[in-house]
Scaffold this motif. Structure first.
Motif, PDB file in Angstrom:
ATOM      1  N   ILE A 185      13.648 -14.425 -12.224  1.00  0.00           N
ATOM      2  CA  ILE A 185      13.098 -14.635 -10.873  1.00  0.00           C
ATOM      3  C   ILE A 185      13.767 -13.618  -9.960  1.00  0.00           C
ATOM      4  O   ILE A 185      15.004 -13.562  -9.896  1.00  0.00           O
ATOM      5  N   THR A 186      12.973 -12.792  -9.303  1.00  0.00           N
ATOM      6  CA  THR A 186      13.560 -11.654  -8.562  1.00  0.00           C
ATOM      7  C   THR A 186      13.074 -11.584  -7.108  1.00  0.00           C
ATOM      8  O   THR A 186      12.024 -12.130  -6.773  1.00  0.00           O
ATOM      9  N   PRO A 187      13.822 -10.878  -6.256  1.00  0.00           N
ATOM     10  CA  PRO A 187      13.469 -10.763  -4.839  1.00  0.00           C
ATOM     11  C   PRO A 187      12.620  -9.521  -4.549  1.00  0.00           C
ATOM     12  O   PRO A 187      12.236  -8.800  -5.461  1.00  0.00           O
ATOM     13  N   TRP A 188      12.411  -9.259  -3.259  1.00  0.00           N
ATOM     14  CA  TRP A 188      11.435  -8.254  -2.840  1.00  0.00           C
ATOM     15  C   TRP A 188      12.042  -6.919  -2.421  1.00  0.00           C
ATOM     16  O   TRP A 188      11.318  -6.002  -2.047  1.00  0.00           O
ATOM     17  N   GLY A 249       8.582 -20.630  -9.511  1.00  0.00           N
ATOM     18  CA  GLY A 249      10.036 -20.658  -9.687  1.00  0.00           C
ATOM     19  C   GLY A 249      10.498 -22.042 -10.125  1.00  0.00           C
ATOM     20  O   GLY A 249      11.247 -22.192 -11.088  1.00  0.00           O
ATOM     21  N   GLU A 250       9.991 -23.041  -9.430  1.00  0.00           N
ATOM     22  CA  GLU A 250      10.361 -24.431  -9.765  1.00  0.00           C
ATOM     23  C   GLU A 250       9.944 -24.774 -11.193  1.00  0.00           C
ATOM     24  O   GLU A 250      10.709 -25.371 -11.954  1.00  0.00           O
ATOM     25  N   ALA A 251       8.710 -24.402 -11.556  1.00  0.00           N
ATOM     26  CA  ALA A 251       8.198 -24.752 -12.891  1.00  0.00           C
ATOM     27  C   ALA A 251       9.051 -24.091 -13.977  1.00  0.00           C
ATOM     28  O   ALA A 251       9.312 -24.699 -15.019  1.00  0.00           O
ATOM     29  N   HIS A 272      19.891 -24.128  -5.606  1.00  0.00           N
ATOM     30  CA  HIS A 272      18.788 -25.005  -6.005  1.00  0.00           C
ATOM     31  C   HIS A 272      18.384 -24.719  -7.456  1.00  0.00           C
ATOM     32  O   HIS A 272      18.169 -25.639  -8.257  1.00  0.00           O
ATOM     33  N   VAL A 273      18.317 -23.423  -7.801  1.00  0.00           N
ATOM     34  CA  VAL A 273      17.953 -22.999  -9.153  1.00  0.00           C
ATOM     35  C   VAL A 273      18.981 -23.536 -10.154  1.00  0.00           C
ATOM     36  O   VAL A 273      18.633 -24.080 -11.206  1.00  0.00           O
ATOM     37  N   MET A 274      20.261 -23.406  -9.779  1.00  0.00           N
ATOM     38  CA  MET A 274      21.333 -23.854 -10.681  1.00  0.00           C
ATOM     39  C   MET A 274      21.237 -25.366 -10.930  1.00  0.00           C
ATOM     40  O   MET A 274      21.393 -25.828 -12.064  1.00  0.00           O
ATOM     41  N   LEU A 287      23.354 -15.781 -11.572  1.00  0.00           N
ATOM     42  CA  LEU A 287      22.898 -15.751 -10.180  1.00  0.00           C
ATOM     43  C   LEU A 287      23.474 -14.539  -9.452  1.00  0.00           C
ATOM     44  O   LEU A 287      24.691 -14.389  -9.361  1.00  0.00           O
ATOM     45  N   GLU A 288      22.601 -13.673  -8.981  1.00  0.00           N
ATOM     46  CA  GLU A 288      23.006 -12.560  -8.108  1.00  0.00           C
ATOM     47  C   GLU A 288      22.519 -12.936  -6.720  1.00  0.00           C
ATOM     48  O   GLU A 288      21.326 -12.887  -6.464  1.00  0.00           O
ATOM     49  N   LEU A 289      23.455 -13.312  -5.841  1.00  0.00           N
ATOM     50  CA  LEU A 289      23.021 -13.928  -4.576  1.00  0.00           C
ATOM     51  C   LEU A 289      23.357 -13.054  -3.369  1.00  0.00           C
ATOM     52  O   LEU A 289      23.553 -11.859  -3.497  1.00  0.00           O
ATOM     53  N   GLU A 418      26.933 -14.049   8.968  1.00  0.00           N
ATOM     54  CA  GLU A 418      25.664 -14.158   8.228  1.00  0.00           C
ATOM     55  C   GLU A 418      25.129 -12.791   7.820  1.00  0.00           C
ATOM     56  O   GLU A 418      25.291 -11.806   8.534  1.00  0.00           O
ATOM     57  N   GLU A 419      24.443 -12.773   6.698  1.00  0.00           N
ATOM     58  CA  GLU A 419      23.814 -11.552   6.197  1.00  0.00           C
ATOM     59  C   GLU A 419      22.552 -11.243   7.005  1.00  0.00           C
ATOM     60  O   GLU A 419      21.807 -12.151   7.333  1.00  0.00           O
ATOM     61  N   SER A 420      22.346  -9.950   7.341  1.00  0.00           N
ATOM     62  CA  SER A 420      21.086  -9.625   8.031  1.00  0.00           C
ATOM     63  C   SER A 420      20.026  -9.201   7.034  1.00  0.00           C
ATOM     64  O   SER A 420      18.858  -9.431   7.215  1.00  0.00           O
TER      65      SER A 420
HETATM   66  P1  TAP Z   1      14.910 -15.897  -2.040  1.00  0.00           P
HETATM   67  O1  TAP Z   1      14.128 -16.497  -0.963  1.00  0.00           O
HETATM   68  O2  TAP Z   1      16.060 -16.619  -2.603  1.00  0.00           O
HETATM   69  O3  TAP Z   1      13.863 -15.518  -3.179  1.00  0.00           O
HETATM   70  C1  TAP Z   1      14.224 -14.929  -4.394  1.00  0.00           C
HETATM   71  C2  TAP Z   1      13.224 -15.320  -5.465  1.00  0.00           C
HETATM   72  O4  TAP Z   1      13.307 -16.723  -5.695  1.00  0.00           O
HETATM   73  C3  TAP Z   1      11.782 -15.042  -5.078  1.00  0.00           C
HETATM   74  O5  TAP Z   1      11.047 -14.625  -6.204  1.00  0.00           O
HETATM   75  C4  TAP Z   1      11.315 -16.408  -4.603  1.00  0.00           C
HETATM   76  O6  TAP Z   1       9.922 -16.600  -4.648  1.00  0.00           O
HETATM   77  C5  TAP Z   1      12.016 -17.297  -5.591  1.00  0.00           C
HETATM   78  N1  TAP Z   1      12.103 -18.699  -5.171  1.00  0.00           N
HETATM   79  C6  TAP Z   1      11.906 -19.234  -3.937  1.00  0.00           C
HETATM   80  N2  TAP Z   1      12.040 -20.572  -3.970  1.00  0.00           N
HETATM   81  C7  TAP Z   1      12.326 -20.903  -5.252  1.00  0.00           C
HETATM   82  C8  TAP Z   1      12.579 -22.128  -5.920  1.00  0.00           C
HETATM   83  N3  TAP Z   1      12.553 -23.296  -5.280  1.00  0.00           N
HETATM   84  N4  TAP Z   1      12.846 -22.104  -7.248  1.00  0.00           N
HETATM   85  C9  TAP Z   1      12.895 -20.938  -7.907  1.00  0.00           C
HETATM   86  N5  TAP Z   1      12.636 -19.743  -7.334  1.00  0.00           N
HETATM   87  C10 TAP Z   1      12.367 -19.723  -6.014  1.00  0.00           C
HETATM   88  O7  TAP Z   1      15.504 -14.498  -1.610  1.00  0.00           O
HETATM   89  P2  TAP Z   1      14.741 -13.315  -0.891  1.00  0.00           P
HETATM   90  O8  TAP Z   1      14.598 -13.633   0.537  1.00  0.00           O
HETATM   91  O9  TAP Z   1      13.522 -12.954  -1.651  1.00  0.00           O
HETATM   92  O10 TAP Z   1      15.756 -12.115  -1.121  1.00  0.00           O
HETATM   93  C11 TAP Z   1      16.786 -11.865  -0.241  1.00  0.00           C
HETATM   94  C12 TAP Z   1      18.106 -12.387  -0.773  1.00  0.00           C
HETATM   95  O11 TAP Z   1      18.342 -11.872  -2.079  1.00  0.00           O
HETATM   96  C13 TAP Z   1      19.272 -11.936   0.054  1.00  0.00           C
HETATM   97  O12 TAP Z   1      20.132 -12.999   0.302  1.00  0.00           O
HETATM   98  C14 TAP Z   1      19.953 -10.894  -0.811  1.00  0.00           C
HETATM   99  O13 TAP Z   1      21.301 -10.723  -0.578  1.00  0.00           O
HETATM  100  C15 TAP Z   1      19.683 -11.386  -2.168  1.00  0.00           C
HETATM  101  N6  TAP Z   1      19.761 -10.295  -3.127  1.00  0.00           N
HETATM  102  C16 TAP Z   1      20.856 -10.260  -3.921  1.00  0.00           C
HETATM  103  C17 TAP Z   1      20.985  -9.240  -4.822  1.00  0.00           C
HETATM  104  C18 TAP Z   1      22.167  -9.231  -5.706  1.00  0.00           C
HETATM  105  S1  TAP Z   1      22.157  -8.188  -6.896  1.00  0.00           S
HETATM  106  N7  TAP Z   1      23.151 -10.059  -5.558  1.00  0.00           N
HETATM  107  C19 TAP Z   1      20.008  -8.255  -4.934  1.00  0.00           C
HETATM  108  C20 TAP Z   1      18.916  -8.320  -4.091  1.00  0.00           C
HETATM  109  C21 TAP Z   1      18.804  -9.365  -3.189  1.00  0.00           C
HETATM  110  P3  TAP Z   1       9.002 -16.260  -3.352  1.00  0.00           P
HETATM  111  O14 TAP Z   1       8.890 -14.796  -3.330  1.00  0.00           O
HETATM  112  O15 TAP Z   1       7.714 -16.901  -3.635  1.00  0.00           O
HETATM  113  O16 TAP Z   1       9.712 -16.824  -2.156  1.00  0.00           O
END
Ligand code: TAP
Length: 517
Positions: A185-188, A249-251, A272-274, A287-289, A418-420
């Protein structure tokens, strides 16, 4: 942009493999782009079984690029079943590790051949500056596939000298085995790169995968799936389910047949994932958060280099960068001069269309994120910070936010904590000689992803590197990551590494086998 006749695209790979899908066709960046918009399950592109779709938006002009399938739980079940079958009975489970490596090299070569298209697609979907996307978003993705392709046939166990059950003898060996079906599961912020960092290590280890890209940036993952077919990756090994975190993600985190979740995203969702992994079937999880990485500039630093690198540390990829320097601590004796130079450097950043080669700063990823940044800066100023430059939405079409510097930020200001995740630099000063205190302040956060220090004094930098609570420390540089170097956080920035040899362990389990003879 959608092809209304639902024309079927037939692409022919070097090996004569054909992939059929309902194509979206777009003219951009002086090229003709053709890419899928459906889910990718068991080697085929198909609409969601719910029939639903959603719009993916170009942040440069806020126009719809195309409709993308909005997956549902049933789609996840199908994808997991396909991945399970591929893992247990498919070709993937029978080929040698070296063959696996060959397929991954082939995939990397195809990604290289389609680099310009992938970078353009990333630009359109995420607002990434094209020149940066070529080098980082896509370039580092290809590096990751090649790096892990090389690992496939080097994953080895051990021979262990255990006590013999006399008069017999014993032999004890360990084997490194894959886990089975892994969900990613990855971010944007770096859509294809986050996919690649995780998936390349996961496949090198022999697992099969279901991936959920961020809802707002699904396109490069789908184009990648097409290339995976052309590379000859067997059906079911890679599955991509687009849709919302709340559903897909939930599924996946709750699924009884998924054995591991690799997650990158926010700390809140990570927790929540954990919990879901624990509750469902004790899934392994990494978890990379989030981060709030400190960068400390001592008075003896190479000033010009420190100024340039501080700007990069904050503004790289419009600040949508997990290791972005979230707090800058500058020694009091150079503080005012340093701020002046930072402002000059920041004003040089060229804001523009991400596809324009002169552009240094593109639009923020999506509207909700831009709105958060506007509020973030407002809170910072209300908390007593001084606005040096920027601070507002740019006066032009698209989701642009001006590169911003907030100075004189007190430790209890919201923006100090807080992170921006955007182009907002947060600067505070510190007493030149009080190293212990600035380290304490730098560590005064629950995050621990990265940190940086600038100084010519080797004792100072070693002390900071030793005491700072972060998974990555940059000395006289910042943002210097490499696919061979492990990457990941301490504290609430998560656990489990991406990249390097360490990441393989996230996708392996050790089996101990004891013989008696
Ligand atoms: P999140 O809102 O946490 O979303 C990350 C992923 O999780 C998305 O694919 C999201 O889907 C999915 N997700 C949302 N709700 C979920 C649930 N209930 N169960 C399982 N998966 C779920 O983060 P974001 O806003 O996309 O990304 C920004 C954050 O990522 C920042 O805090 C940043 O620091 C962190 N980040 C960390 C790293 C490393 S390497 N540590 C790298 C990049 C980013 P949707 O797209 O549908 O919401």
């Amino acid at each position: 942009a959608e092809n209304s006749d639902a024309v079927v695209a037939k692409l022919r790979g070097g090996s004569g493999i054909t992939v059929t899908y309902d194509a979206i066709e777009v003219e951009a960046n002086n090229m003709h782009l053709k890419f899928p918009h459906d889910l990718f399950i068991n080697g085929k592109f198909e609409p969601s079984s719910s029939g639903r779709t959603y719009d993916t938006i170009n942040p440069t002009n806020e126009e719809v690029i195309c409709k993308v399938a909005k997956g549902c739980k049933e789609d996840c079940d199908k994808a997991v079943a396909a991945a399970k079958k591929a893992f247990e009975q498919g070709e993937w489970s029978k080929i040698s590790a070296r063959e696996r490596g060959k397929l991954m090299y082939k995939l990397a070569d195809l990604m290289e051949a389609h680099k310009a298209e992938l970078a353009t697609l990333e630009s359109l979907d995420s607002g990434a500056v094209y020149t940066l996307a070529l080098k980082t978003h896509i370039g580092m993705s290809i590096d990751a596939w090649r790096y892990y392709a090389g690992w496939c046939d080097k994953i080895q166990g051990t021979t262990i000298p255990i006590s013999d059950a006399r008069p017999n003898k014993n032999l004890c060996i360990t084997k490194k085995e894959p886990l089975g079906v892994v969900a990613l599961i990855t971010p944007w912020n770096y859509p294809l790169m986050m996919l690649s960092w995780k998936m390349a290590a996961c496949l090198a280890a022999g697992n099969t995968v279901v991936h959920k890209p961020a809802q707002v940036t699904p396109l490069t993952a789908l184009k990648f799936a097409e290339l995976a077919v052309l590379a000859g990756i067997p059906a079911g090994v890679i599955n991509i389910v687009t849709g919302s975190g709340g559903e897909i993600g939930e599924a996946l985190t709750a699924h009884p047949d998924v054995r591991k979740i690799g997650f990158t995203g926010s700390t809140e969702i990570g927790a929540h994932v954990m919990a879901s992994c624990a509750k469902s079937n004790i899934k392994k999880v990494s978890l990379e958060l989030g981060g709030k990485s400190p960068l400390i500039v001592f008075a003896d630093a190479d000033m010009d280099k420190a100024v340039r690198q501080t700007c990069t540390a904050v503004f790289f990829n419009k600040g949508e960068n997990c290791i972005a320097a979230g707090r800058i601590f500058v020694a009091k004796s150079i503080h005012d001069d340093f701020i002046k130079k930072l402002v000059e450097e920041t004003k040089k950043i060229v804001i523009g269309d991400p596809l324009d080669r002169a552009t240094g700063h593109g639009p923020q990823n999506h509207k909700a994120h831009l709105d958060k940044l506007i509020d973030y800066v407002k809170q910072g100023i209300e908390g007593g910070a001084k606005l040096e430059v920027g601070g507002k939405r740019a006066d032009r079409r698209g989701l642009y936010f001006e590169p911003t510097i907030l100075s004189h930020v007190k430790d209890d200001n919201y923006v100090a904590k807080e992170e921006s995740f955007g182009p907002v630099m947060v600067v505070s000063d510190f007493d030149d000689d009080d190293i212990d205190r600035v380290i304490r302040r730098a560590n005064g956060t629950e995050f621990g992803l990265a940190a940086g220090v600038f100084s010519k004094d080797v004792s100072k930098v070693l002390k900071v590197a030793e005491k700072i609570q972060a998974g990555t420390v940059f000395v006289n540089t910042y943002q210097k990551t490499d696919v061979a170097a492990p990457f990941g956080g301490f504290k609430q920035s998560g656990f489990g590494k991406d990249l390097g040899q360490d990441a393989l362990n996230e996708y392996l389990q050790t089996k101990t086998i004891t013989f008696e003879y």
